[in-house]
Motif scaffolding. Structure first.
Motif: not given
Length: 616
Positions: A60-68
């Motif tokens: 998973e992209d950790p940055w994408e997790r944060l944005r979600k």
């Protein structure tokens, strides 16, 4: 009625302590929507091990997790744990990487930065604090709590003074190993409250030894304003106090807590079902670890210790390694055991036990620590320990470690793009974890082309195909008995599938060349067709120039090339094991004849990695 503010840490520290951080984003999104409506001061959802695990294991992209998370948390500030100059990694990064990371974390949704240094060396926290404050983020300056002859209340007061001078907003006590007793909590908070009457005091404690709830209550009584909790279905063991219980108790004592405990419990109810999905990581015993009051190893490290010892076939050595942890920690000046010092001390203790001799093999990180490249140890390191680890000629540094580092982000940019980075966030991921990020980028490309499965689907398929097979047994051949233990599976090769076994205690690599395979869970009776010649992937050492690794792990760097002349002591290659990089040195002068591995390959002891022709 004094207000007590609560930060929920379930979706970061809670899953890190109990479930090895392996919970996927999709399983947390419905829960964060509930937590966002509870009335918390903040939600800690990022930082720590989440970044590494997202890339390395969950794909998973950790940055994408944060944005979600940010998209779903409309009402509550999002918080992260930042390891100062280590950011979310295991080494010091240059200032340009720290600055870019903090800015991007803020841009992607982080409003509160809880910034600490494993040695309480405030020089390692300075840059991150400056950048976060310039962004108008809220900064918690952390005191990493531990127990030793030098870690007194006066010691922590001195650290707090320096952090306040740097402009922090909140003084935070971080008890990562669950060592803070009710008395020490009261004494420490009382002293801080007296010295800093206008600063909020935040108390983070963990339940490893079942001290946390008592410590929080006495800390609040002494003047603490904020605490960290998790919902009940992630509480206890090595995690944190259950927030629902703490809310009930605090209100009984007359404190005001503006959190909806019924909604909080609903989030906990939801996670009960999620937790079942991750049962294979849910391995901690259901009782407190009172031994932590002696060895001080934090919860996340204990679970990693257990799995890593199993990988090395040394699970029976846990108590011995924990005893050695205490000795190594004293040798190194009593550092708090928190990332990365917990890994440095733990890996070195493991190697000392593995080789039966203290500091016979020393990790690169241990050497760097002793040289001052992680900061100033809390207590001086004894001269005899320095000589044993470094020898006579190594330089010891007393300046801020990051002042020795050249800017590297611009240098890495093209390299990261070539590896598959698509944006600045990807470039930062690569700067922090080059090999891991590259593997993630490659997987992402394959997944988008439909050539790779999501990791969870691969796991589900493996579970469906799982069969009951022996992993330890005795075989008899022509009247001779052999004790066999299956130690692990290696990388598949064109020649066949590799496995690692212990044959009468000796670790061996075997190559299985499949001639007939079946999909069913049972193994049919009958004759097995005769096979061809089995050739091992890498040979066993026979001469002084056959260089091996003392520990199983992944090759992350090869420092030499074929035909290169080397001298005794030169670094040949680097192996990553237990999150630490272990440099393997040449035992002789000579010329590199053969390199039998590539970066990214997993290797085991007792197999030749590099061949060196001895000098005449």
């Amino acid at each position: 009625m004094r207000d007590i503010l609560i930060t929920d840490v379930s979706l970061r520290d809670g899953i890190q302590c109990i479930l090895a951080t392996r919970v996927r984003t999709e399983d947390m999104l419905p829960i964060i929507e509930v937590l966002d409506k509870c009335g918390f001061w903040s939600l800690e959802v990022w930082g720590g091990a989440t970044f590494d695990v997202c890339l390395r294991y969950l794909k998973e992209d950790p940055w994408e997790r944060l944005r979600k998370f940010k998209d779903r948390a409309k009402n509550t500030k999002l918080e992260m744990l930042l390891r100062g100059q280590n950011i979310v990694g295991y080494r010091h990064y240059p200032d340009d990487v720290v600055e870019a990371f903090v800015k991007k974390a803020y841009d992607n949704g982080i409003e509160v930065f809880r910034i600490f240094d494993a040695l309480n060396d405030v020089r390692n926290m300075k840059k991150a604090i400056q950048v976060a404050k310039k962004l108008s983020a809220i900064v918690k300056g952390v005191l990493s709590y531990t127990i030793s002859p030098v870690h007194t209340v006066e010691y922590y007061l001195g650290i707090a003074r320096q952090l306040v001078d740097m402009g922090i907003d909140i003084i935070s006590i971080k008890d990562q190993a669950g060592l803070l007793s009710p008395k020490m909590a009261y004494d420490l908070v009382s002293t801080l409250r007296s010295e800093f009457p206008h600063y909020p005091i935040h108390l983070h404690t963990q339940t490893t030894a079942d001290l946390a709830e008592m410590a929080q209550l006495k800390g609040i009584e002494a003047g603490a304003d904020m605490i960290d909790t998790v919902f009940y279905s992630l509480s206890g063991q090595t995690a944190h106090p259950p927030g629902e219980t703490m809310i009930y108790v605090l209100r009984e004592f007359g404190y005001k807590v503006s959190v909806d405990e019924k909604l909080y419990q609903k989030a906990g109810d939801m996670f009960r079902e999620v937790r079942k999905k991750y049962a294979k990581y849910d391995v901690l015993p259901p009782y407190p670890d009172v031994g932590v009051l002696s060895h001080q190893v934090p919860g996340g490290m204990i679970t990693n210790f257990i799995s890593q010892l199993k990988e090395q076939g040394m699970e029976d050595k846990l108590s011995e390694v924990l005893e050695e942890v205490k000795r190594v920690r004293e040798d190194l000046g009593y550092p708090p055991l928190v990332t990365p010092t917990s890994q440095i001390v733990g890996s070195q203790a493991f190697l000392n036990v593995l080789h039966g001799e203290r500091y016979k093999v020393v990790t690169k990180e241990t050497k760097d620590y002793v040289k001052g490249l992680y900061g100033k140890p809390p207590a001086p390191i004894k001269e005899e320990i320095i000589k044993k680890i470094l020898g006579e000629e190594e330089t010891i540094y007393h300046i801020r470690p990051a002042d020795l580092l050249e800017p590297e982000l611009d240098k890495l940019r093209q390299e990261a793009i070539k590896a598959g980075a698509r944006n600045e966030e990807d470039i930062l991921s690569y700067a922090l974890f080059p090999l891991v990020a590259k593997e993630f980028f490659e997987w992402r490309e394959k997944f988008e082309r439909g050539e790779a499965l999501p990791p969870q689907l691969e796991e589900d398929i493996k579970e469906e195909k799982k069969e009951s097979i022996p992993v330890e047994f005795v075989i008899t051949v022509h009247g001779e008995q052999y004790h066999v233990q299956i130690a692990g599976r290696g990388e598949p090769t064109p020649e066949g599938k590799t496995f690692f076994i212990r044959l009468d205690g000796q670790l061996e690599e075997v190559l299985v060349k499949p001639l007939r395979e079946i999909e069913s869970v049972g193994i049919p009776y009958g004759d097995i067709p005769a096979g061809g010649e089995v050739k091992p992937k890498r040979p066993k050492p026979v001469g002084i120039g056959d260089i091996t690794s003392p520990i199983s792990g992944k090759v992350v760097n090869i420092k030499v090339s074929k035909g290169q002349k080397v001298k005794e002591g030169d670094v040949l290659f680097v192996v990553e094991a237990m999150k630490m990089e272990n440099e393997i040195h040449s035992p002789i002068d000579g010329t590199v004849e053969e390199i039998l591995v590539s970066v990214g390959e997993v290797i085991n002891p007792d197999e030749v990695v590099i061949r060196i022709k001895p000098a005449l």
